[in-house]
Design an enzyme around this catalytic site. Structure first.
Site, PDB file in Angstrom:
ATOM      1  N   ARG A  13       0.831  -1.197   0.000  1.00 28.65           N
ATOM      2  CA  ARG A  13       0.000   0.000   0.000  1.00 28.65           C
ATOM      3  C   ARG A  13       0.872   1.255   0.000  1.00 28.65           C
ATOM      4  O   ARG A  13       0.993   1.945  -1.000  1.00 28.65           O
ATOM      5  CB  ARG A  13      -0.941  -0.006   1.218  1.00 28.65           C
ATOM      6  N   ASP A  14       1.522   1.533   1.085  1.00 31.05           N
ATOM      7  CA  ASP A  14       2.295   2.763   1.209  1.00 31.05           C
ATOM      8  C   ASP A  14       3.462   2.773   0.230  1.00 31.05           C
ATOM      9  O   ASP A  14       3.862   3.824  -0.272  1.00 31.05           O
ATOM     10  CB  ASP A  14       2.796   2.921   2.646  1.00 31.05           C
ATOM     11  N   HIS A 203       6.171   4.716  12.324  1.00 31.50           N
ATOM     12  CA  HIS A 203       6.300   4.599  10.866  1.00 31.50           C
ATOM     13  C   HIS A 203       7.354   5.606  10.418  1.00 31.50           C
ATOM     14  O   HIS A 203       7.093   6.803  10.371  1.00 31.50           O
ATOM     15  CB  HIS A 203       4.935   4.889  10.226  1.00 31.50           C
ATOM     16  N   HIS A 205      10.274   7.090   7.705  1.00 32.01           N
ATOM     17  CA  HIS A 205      10.879   7.173   6.380  1.00 32.01           C
ATOM     18  C   HIS A 205      12.376   7.408   6.558  1.00 32.01           C
ATOM     19  O   HIS A 205      12.804   7.942   7.574  1.00 32.01           O
ATOM     20  CB  HIS A 205      10.256   8.316   5.578  1.00 32.01           C
ATOM     21  N   CYS A 236       5.350   9.760  -0.139  1.00 35.43           N
ATOM     22  CA  CYS A 236       4.039  10.364   0.071  1.00 35.43           C
ATOM     23  C   CYS A 236       3.739  11.294  -1.090  1.00 35.43           C
ATOM     24  O   CYS A 236       4.507  12.233  -1.346  1.00 35.43           O
ATOM     25  CB  CYS A 236       3.997  11.149   1.387  1.00 35.43           C
TER      26      CYS A 236
END
Length: 295
Positions: A13-14, A203, A205, A236
């Site tokens: 998904r991400d 979460h 990055h 994102c």
């Protein structure tokens, strides 16, 4: 240090939402391959408007075709009540909804203010609970915003207090553009950990190369749930400069060497990272993918 941690794989998904659109068949291949690595939690799809995130337009088809390992907990991300209805109809019982600590990022991401999103989330939590699903609230830009810069930890804490009062089952802190550092992790997560007794997930990055250091700091705070993305896929669409999530194989490599059990087969995961590279058609940033596991 904890003896074990739970890693949620978010590549399907991400990870894929920030790449060029790939086929439904390729998404299913990636999802099913990840289901064979020992990972116990996977963020499978998101039910968003196809105009907003065209990469997820076929979420229903992907989920319908996926093998669905019964030993794995699959979750879906939703932006609103319509997305919630689609996720529930598809059979998901673990559902995530997102709000940004930064008002500007929230407007860019979902076209509403942070306060408006929080009002909507309160209703979504009630809807999900009435239908037997759990509600995880992800707070994006918890450690900094690409538009506003620093985000006051007290603002994040106030959002946490609000969503917990509204019934959230789990809270996640998103480092949307990799602005997190060990100091910021302590300032944002530490007080929440002391005040609230519910599952917390982080979460990160790896935009600025601090993701593993941030995980180590969070481990020292007693956090045992983390997101990661195979090969370091991701980013994102509404955050300039956001590069990939921390690579799952890098997290597994570090934790297993520290004696912290993840339950994930590192060699199998590296093979899936190679598949992910093939699917997206570019080299992924994972160092472990390039160098391989220790001999």
């Amino acid at each position: 240090m904890p003896s074990s941690v739970s890693i949620r794989e978010v590549g399907p998904r991400d990870g894929l939402q920030n790449e060029a659109v790939v086929s439904t068949e390729a998404k299913v291949r990636l999802l099913d391959a990840l289901s064979g690595t020992g990972v116990k939690r996977i963020e499978a799809v998101s039910f968003v408007h196809p105009k907003a995130i065209p990469q997820m337009a076929d979420a229903g088809e992907v989920w319908s075709a996926a093998a669905k390992n019964p030993e794995i907990s699959y979750s879906a991300l939703i932006p609103n009540s319509k997305g919630a209805e689609r996720a529930l109809a598809a059979g998901f019982s673990e559902i995530e909804v997102v709000v940004s600590a930064s008002n500007t990022h929230n407007l860019k991401n979902v076209n509403r203010s942070t306060d408006e999103s929080l009002d909507d989330i309160a209703q979504l939590i009630d809807l999900l609970h009435r239908n037997g699903a759990t509600a995880e609230v992800i707070i994006s830009t918890s450690f900094g915003c690409p538009y506003e810069g620093d985000v006051d930890p007290l603002r994040v804490h106030a959002i946490v207090d609000r969503v917990i009062a509204d019934g959230a089952d789990r809270v996640a802190f998103g480092d949307t553009t990799g602005m997190g550092t060990p100091r910021r992790v302590r300032e944002v997560v530490g007080p929440v950990r002391e005040k609230h007794d519910l599952p917390l997930l982080l979460h990160f990055h790896n935009t600025r190369g601090t993701a593993l250091a941030n995980i180590l700091t969070a481990l020292e705070l007693g956090i045992t749930e983390y997101d990661a993305s195979v090969g370091g896929l991701g980013g994102c669409p509404y955050a300039p400069g956001a590069t990939g999530n921390v690579a799952t194989e890098e997290v597994v490599h570090m934790l297993e060497d520290m004696g912290i059990d993840t339950g994930i087969d590192l060699r199998a995961l590296i093979e899936v990272a190679k598949l992910a590279q093939e699917i997206v058609g570019r080299e992924l940033p994972s160092g472990v993918l390039r160098a391989g596991p220790r001999v």
